[in-house]
Design an enzyme around this catalytic site. Structure first.
Site, PDB file in Angstrom:
ATOM      1  CG  HIS A   1      -1.982   1.039   1.193  1.00 11.85           C
ATOM      2  ND1 HIS A   1      -3.225   0.851   1.756  1.00 11.85           N
ATOM      3  CD2 HIS A   1      -2.000   2.302   0.709  1.00 11.85           C
ATOM      4  CE1 HIS A   1      -3.954   1.940   1.604  1.00 11.85           C
ATOM      5  NE2 HIS A   1      -3.217   2.844   0.968  1.00 11.85           N
TER       6      HIS A   1
ATOM      7  CD  GLU B   1      -4.454  -3.024   0.744  1.00  6.53           C
ATOM      8  OE1 GLU B   1      -5.055  -4.069   1.072  1.00  6.53           O
ATOM      9  OE2 GLU B   1      -3.968  -2.226   1.568  1.00  6.53           O
TER      10      GLU B   1
ATOM     11  CG  HIS C   1      -8.237  -2.408   9.128  1.00 14.08           C
ATOM     12  ND1 HIS C   1      -7.375  -1.544   8.484  1.00 14.08           N
ATOM     13  CD2 HIS C   1      -8.360  -1.943  10.385  1.00 14.08           C
ATOM     14  CE1 HIS C   1      -7.001  -0.582   9.324  1.00 14.08           C
ATOM     15  NE2 HIS C   1      -7.580  -0.802  10.484  1.00 14.08           N
TER      16      HIS C   1
END
Length: 233
Positions: free
Chosen positions: A38, A65, A185
């Site tokens: 990410h 991401e 998450h």
């Protein structure tokens, strides 16, 4: 395996220790079926230059991401990963903390998904576990949604059945819409098995922080094996 935290450790000292590309290759060697990165605009963990280097040393899927700003889109279109997960994080956030409003952002997300598809890249949209947002994502033309699992992880210790309920509904909505299903998450060894047991048709979970924390005690190879075991319960 999300390897952002490995890059955070490297960046705290400078130089190239630990080597994030080697870490990605090691994760694959230890059984990881995909690598997630990410990159954020401030490059506080994964740097933009890390991404092609990582792709060049792995054969498993690469998932990138991020918020599809121009710099991010230039990176993914040049790198052509297996999947891009669209995340609406602002530049100053510590970590991703909300899913897209796929209704209000339909035109924008539709354009991004179309561009990704033109380049042979699977698209996933990060959403809260709300049927309306899942249906909105489907209307954008994406291939998958990724359910934001912070609320599940927070509620798991108090009442895991209550914590999972809205995710089961959102997952069923995704199936009805013909979407693939990812999640991520705050998933960890304590809550992962229950989550995947209740939603057995998950395509993918992306986990970084908990894996690196557990690896401090168990080592990376044993940790990845433990997470694969939790997924197979």
């Amino acid at each position: 395996v999300n390897i952002n935290k490995i890059a955070t450790l490297r960046n705290s000292r400078g130089g190239n220790m630990p080597d994030v590309a080697k870490a990605a290759a090691d994760c694959e060697r230890f059984g990881a079926e995909g690598i997630t990165v990410h990159p954020r605009p401030d490059e506080r963990h994964i740097r933009y230059a890390d991404v092609p280097a990582i792709k060049s040393v792995i054969s498993v899927e690469l998932n990138i991401e991020g918020n599809p700003i121009e710099k991010f889109m230039n990176l993914v279109l040049a790198t052509k990963p297996a999947q891009v997960t669209l995340v609406p994080d602002a530049e100053n956030v510590l970590t991703s903390n909300a899913g897209w409003d796929t209704v209000k952002n339909r035109a924008f997300l539709s354009e991004i998904c179309l561009e990704l598809h033109r380049n042979g890249i699977r698209s996933s949209i990060f959403v809260n576990p709300e049927p309306e947002m899942v249906r909105g994502a489907a209307a954008c033309g994406c291939d998958r949604v990724e359910l934001y699992t912070e609320a599940y992880a927070s509620g798991y210790g108090k009442d895991r059945e209550k914590a999972i309920a809205e995710y089961v509904i959102a997952a069923e909505t995704a199936r009805e819409c013909g979407l693939g299903l990812n999640a991520g998450h705050d998933l960890n060894l304590s809550n992962l098995g229950f989550f995947t047991g209740k939603i057995p048709y998950l395509d993918e979970v992306s986990i970084g922080h908990a894996i690196i924390c557990d690896a401090l005690y168990m080592g990376l190879e044993k940790t990845i094996a433990a997470y694969l075991g939790a997924l197979c319960r």
